[in-house]
Design a protein around this motif. Structure first.
Motif, PDB file in Angstrom:
ATOM      1  N   GLU A   1       0.842  -1.204   0.000  1.00 17.96           N
ATOM      2  CA  GLU A   1       0.000   0.000   0.000  1.00 17.96           C
ATOM      3  C   GLU A   1       0.873   1.249   0.000  1.00 17.96           C
ATOM      4  N   GLN A   2       0.622   2.157  -0.938  1.00 13.78           N
ATOM      5  CA  GLN A   2       1.443   3.368  -0.994  1.00 13.78           C
ATOM      6  C   GLN A   2       1.027   4.353   0.082  1.00 13.78           C
ATOM      7  N   ARG A   3       2.018   4.903   0.753  1.00 10.72           N
ATOM      8  CA  ARG A   3       1.817   5.973   1.725  1.00 10.72           C
ATOM      9  C   ARG A   3       2.729   7.132   1.368  1.00 10.72           C
TER      10      ARG A   3
ATOM     11  N   SER B   1       7.328  15.917   0.212  1.00 15.96           N
ATOM     12  CA  SER B   1       6.823  14.613   0.632  1.00 15.96           C
ATOM     13  C   SER B   1       7.440  13.519  -0.217  1.00 15.96           C
ATOM     14  N   ILE B   2       7.545  12.324   0.361  1.00 16.76           N
ATOM     15  CA  ILE B   2       8.063  11.158  -0.350  1.00 16.76           C
ATOM     16  C   ILE B   2       7.038  10.029  -0.229  1.00 16.76           C
ATOM     17  N   ALA B   3       6.695   9.429  -1.365  1.00 21.29           N
ATOM     18  CA  ALA B   3       5.784   8.287  -1.396  1.00 21.29           C
ATOM     19  C   ALA B   3       6.590   6.999  -1.335  1.00 21.29           C
ATOM     20  N   PHE B   4       6.020   5.973  -0.685  1.00 23.20           N
ATOM     21  CA  PHE B   4       6.739   4.699  -0.596  1.00 23.20           C
ATOM     22  C   PHE B   4       5.784   3.537  -0.412  1.00 23.20           C
ATOM     23  N   ARG B   5       6.325   2.354  -0.667  1.00 20.37           N
ATOM     24  CA  ARG B   5       5.647   1.093  -0.357  1.00 20.37           C
ATOM     25  C   ARG B   5       6.639   0.167   0.329  1.00 20.37           C
ATOM     26  N   ARG B   6       6.098  -0.817   1.043  1.00 19.63           N
ATOM     27  CA  ARG B   6       6.985  -1.814   1.651  1.00 19.63           C
ATOM     28  C   ARG B   6       6.343  -3.187   1.549  1.00 19.63           C
ATOM     29  N   TRP B   7       7.219  -4.210   1.580  1.00 19.69           N
ATOM     30  CA  TRP B   7       6.789  -5.604   1.576  1.00 19.69           C
ATOM     31  C   TRP B   7       7.668  -6.357   2.568  1.00 19.69           C
ATOM     32  N   GLY B   8       7.100  -7.277   3.300  1.00 19.99           N
ATOM     33  CA  GLY B   8       7.854  -8.041   4.280  1.00 19.99           C
ATOM     34  C   GLY B   8       7.864  -7.368   5.637  1.00 19.99           C
ATOM     35  N   ALA B   9       7.917  -8.171   6.691  1.00 17.80           N
ATOM     36  CA  ALA B   9       7.909  -7.645   8.049  1.00 17.80           C
ATOM     37  C   ALA B   9       9.286  -7.118   8.446  1.00 17.80           C
ATOM     38  N   PHE B  10       9.282  -6.004   9.175  1.00 16.84           N
ATOM     39  CA  PHE B  10      10.537  -5.460   9.691  1.00 16.84           C
ATOM     40  C   PHE B  10      11.028  -6.319  10.850  1.00 16.84           C
TER      41      PHE B  10
ATOM     42  N   ALA C   1      14.486 -13.642  -5.142  1.00 20.04           N
ATOM     43  CA  ALA C   1      15.831 -13.243  -4.723  1.00 20.04           C
ATOM     44  C   ALA C   1      15.786 -12.225  -3.587  1.00 20.04           C
ATOM     45  N   LEU C   2      14.923 -11.221  -3.708  1.00 17.32           N
ATOM     46  CA  LEU C   2      14.681 -10.280  -2.615  1.00 17.32           C
ATOM     47  C   LEU C   2      13.443 -10.796  -1.889  1.00 17.32           C
ATOM     48  N   ASP C   3      13.681 -11.793  -1.054  1.00 14.92           N
ATOM     49  CA  ASP C   3      12.629 -12.616  -0.445  1.00 14.92           C
ATOM     50  C   ASP C   3      11.911 -11.835   0.656  1.00 14.92           C
ATOM     51  N   THR C   4      10.655 -11.488   0.413  1.00 14.45           N
ATOM     52  CA  THR C   4       9.905 -10.699   1.390  1.00 14.45           C
ATOM     53  C   THR C   4       9.431 -11.531   2.577  1.00 14.45           C
ATOM     54  N   ASP C   5       9.695 -12.837   2.567  1.00 16.10           N
ATOM     55  CA  ASP C   5       9.488 -13.633   3.789  1.00 16.10           C
ATOM     56  C   ASP C   5      10.633 -13.405   4.778  1.00 16.10           C
ATOM     57  N   GLU C   6      11.774 -12.950   4.251  1.00 18.26           N
ATOM     58  CA  GLU C   6      12.942 -12.702   5.088  1.00 18.26           C
ATOM     59  C   GLU C   6      13.274 -11.225   5.226  1.00 18.26           C
ATOM     60  N   TRP C   7      13.117 -10.487   4.121  1.00 19.08           N
ATOM     61  CA  TRP C   7      13.556  -9.100   4.081  1.00 19.08           C
ATOM     62  C   TRP C   7      12.383  -8.133   4.084  1.00 19.08           C
ATOM     63  N   CYS C   8      12.610  -6.970   4.654  1.00 15.67           N
ATOM     64  CA  CYS C   8      11.640  -5.873   4.575  1.00 15.67           C
ATOM     65  C   CYS C   8      12.098  -4.967   3.442  1.00 15.67           C
ATOM     66  N   VAL C   9      11.415  -5.058   2.310  1.00 14.46           N
ATOM     67  CA  VAL C   9      11.784  -4.290   1.115  1.00 14.46           C
ATOM     68  C   VAL C   9      11.004  -2.978   1.111  1.00 14.46           C
ATOM     69  N   ILE C  10      11.722  -1.880   1.051  1.00 17.13           N
ATOM     70  CA  ILE C  10      11.113  -0.550   0.986  1.00 17.13           C
ATOM     71  C   ILE C  10      11.520   0.096  -0.329  1.00 17.13           C
ATOM     72  N   CYS C  11      10.545   0.639  -1.026  1.00 19.83           N
ATOM     73  CA  CYS C  11      10.819   1.331  -2.300  1.00 19.83           C
ATOM     74  C   CYS C  11      10.121   2.678  -2.279  1.00 19.83           C
ATOM     75  N   THR C  12      10.868   3.735  -2.470  1.00 19.97           N
ATOM     76  CA  THR C  12      10.299   5.078  -2.519  1.00 19.97           C
ATOM     77  C   THR C  12      10.071   5.503  -3.968  1.00 19.97           C
ATOM     78  N   ASN C  13       9.298   6.559  -4.121  1.00 15.15           N
ATOM     79  CA  ASN C  13       9.227   7.260  -5.402  1.00 15.15           C
ATOM     80  C   ASN C  13      10.162   8.459  -5.293  1.00 15.15           C
ATOM     81  N   ALA C  14      11.018   8.636  -6.282  1.00 19.84           N
ATOM     82  CA  ALA C  14      12.052   9.668  -6.219  1.00 19.84           C
ATOM     83  C   ALA C  14      11.465  11.067  -6.147  1.00 19.84           C
ATOM     84  N   LEU C  15      12.132  11.923  -5.402  1.00 21.58           N
ATOM     85  CA  LEU C  15      11.835  13.352  -5.436  1.00 21.58           C
ATOM     86  C   LEU C  15      11.882  13.817  -6.888  1.00 21.58           C
ATOM     87  N   GLY C  16      10.896  14.613  -7.311  1.00 21.43           N
ATOM     88  CA  GLY C  16      10.862  15.117  -8.673  1.00 21.43           C
ATOM     89  C   GLY C  16      10.003  14.299  -9.606  1.00 21.43           C
TER      90      GLY C  16
END
Length: 387
Positions: A16-18, A37-46, A82-97
């Protein structure tokens, strides 16, 4: 890795984007972007410590990408991948601009209307500093790794130099230490295609009912030729005519095209339906300004100063960022983790297209981060930090 869930940052539901407010941001060139402001999403538990060892992988998108890494890198990010969201908390932002939730030229201005021409020129460092402020707002001051390709790779490089104490490892794909004159020339041609469109209106076309779609489509046609490999384009299209059209007639006509022309026009129209022209100009100008050596004593001195273990990946047929540029990075980085070559006729886009090779590269990178001490770990072992 210990689980300190009580100290975990507040993250939205998976996918979900926030949008997170980071306040006023001063650019490298001395202009203030108010209420950014910066928009982002995440997958996987921290898991772990937001100020120490944790499982955060910060993924950086390319030029017209967004925060939905499971869409544009669907074969790399997810459970069991490869970027396993069962293990890793993947965060991806939308770039400024950009125009997918983060503050950019198409965003509302604090004083009313749209930023438009009031939005300043930005750099990769501005994007990274905005992202750094975003992580601080989340209560995060350290990540396991930053991973990015193309423009995302340029941001990743800047992360390792601007905030090395907050990045344990880095993976840089298909980019250079600075923009070359050739890249600036190609990218400036794209910018000019947009700014010379009469609908550009000095960058203040928003709300007028007229948008520089023709200029943006032309820019994308130029860009797309640098994203794909010459061999791939030729094998797919050669000198074939678009079905039902004749580009070999007695006079040249716009409606009589080679197949490759139709393909490139299609790519241009696709982009106009999902991207804003002023944001394309802002981000492309930021790529023109990419130079890790600026203000740091030159390229090689800047690269040598890097303490973050960094893996470099290049593509053998990349026209936009030729493989010799990644070789230069690998020879001069102060803490090279590994070097890999992706072989593909596709060209620059191969890091998004060649799923099997990228899977191996990403899994190797993750494995190396398990086995190699981070710069922070080395400093602790040497007594540089109190523990």
């Amino acid at each position: 890795m210990c689980d300190t869930s009580s100290a975990a940052p507040h993250l939205p539901p998976e996918g979900e984007q926030r949008v997170v407010s980071i306040g006023d941001l001063a650019t490298e060139a001395g202009v203030t972007i108010r209420d950014a402001s910066i928009a982002f999403r995440r997958w996987g538990a921290f898991r772990g410590d937001p100020h120490g060892k944790n499982n955060i992988l910060l993924v950086e998108h390319a030029l017209t990408g967004d925060s939905d890494a499971t869409n544009w890198w669907c074969e790399a990010v997810g459970p069991g991948k490869a970027l396993d969201t069962d293990e890793w908390c993947v965060i991806c932002t939308n770039a400024l601009g950009s125009c997918y939730g983060s503050t950019g030229p198409a965003s509302e201005h604090p004083d009313g209307g749209v930023w438009g021409s009031r939005f300043p020129a930005i750099s990769m460092r501005d994007m990274v500093n905005a992202e750094h402020a975003f992580l601080q707002e989340l209560g995060i001051s350290r990540v396991h790794a930053v991973i990015g390709g193309s423009m995302g790779g340029a941001r990743t490089l800047e992360w390792t130099l601007l905030h090395p104490e907050e990045v344990d490892y880095a993976l840089v794909l298909a980019v250079s230490a600075r923009a070359s004159a050739w890249q600036i020339g190609m990218q400036t041609a794209q910018i000019t295609s947009i700014t010379q469109d009469p609908a550009w209106q000095g960058g203040n076309y928003h709300g007028t009912g007229d948008t520089p779609d023709a200029g943006l489509a032309a820019a994308r046609r130029i860009a797309h030729l640098t994203y794909r490999g010459e061999m791939e384009i030729d094998e797919r299209f050669g000198t074939s005519a678009q079905p039902g059209e004749n580009p070999l007639g007695p006079f040249r006509e716009d409606g009589e095209r080679f197949a490759v022309q139709s393909y490139l026009e299609h790519q241009g129209v696709k982009l106009t339906k999902r991207f804003d022209a002023s944001c394309y100009v802002a981000l492309t100008e930021a790529l023109n300004r990419h130079d890790v050596g600026r203000g740091r004593g030159g390229l090689n001195k800047a690269l040598a100063s890097s303490t973050v273990p960094t893996m470099i990946v290049g593509i053998d047929t990349d026209i936009l960022y030729p493989y010799h540029q990644q070789e230069h990075l690998s020879r001069n980085l102060g803490n090279l983790l590994a070097m890999a070559k992706l072989s593909s006729p596709v060209g620059h886009d191969a890091f998004l297209v060649e799923a099997r090779q990228m899977d191996r590269i990403l899994r190797n990178f993750i494995a190396l981060t398990r086995d190699t001490p981070s710069a922070h770990d080395v400093a602790v072992s040497r007594g540089s930090y109190d523990i």
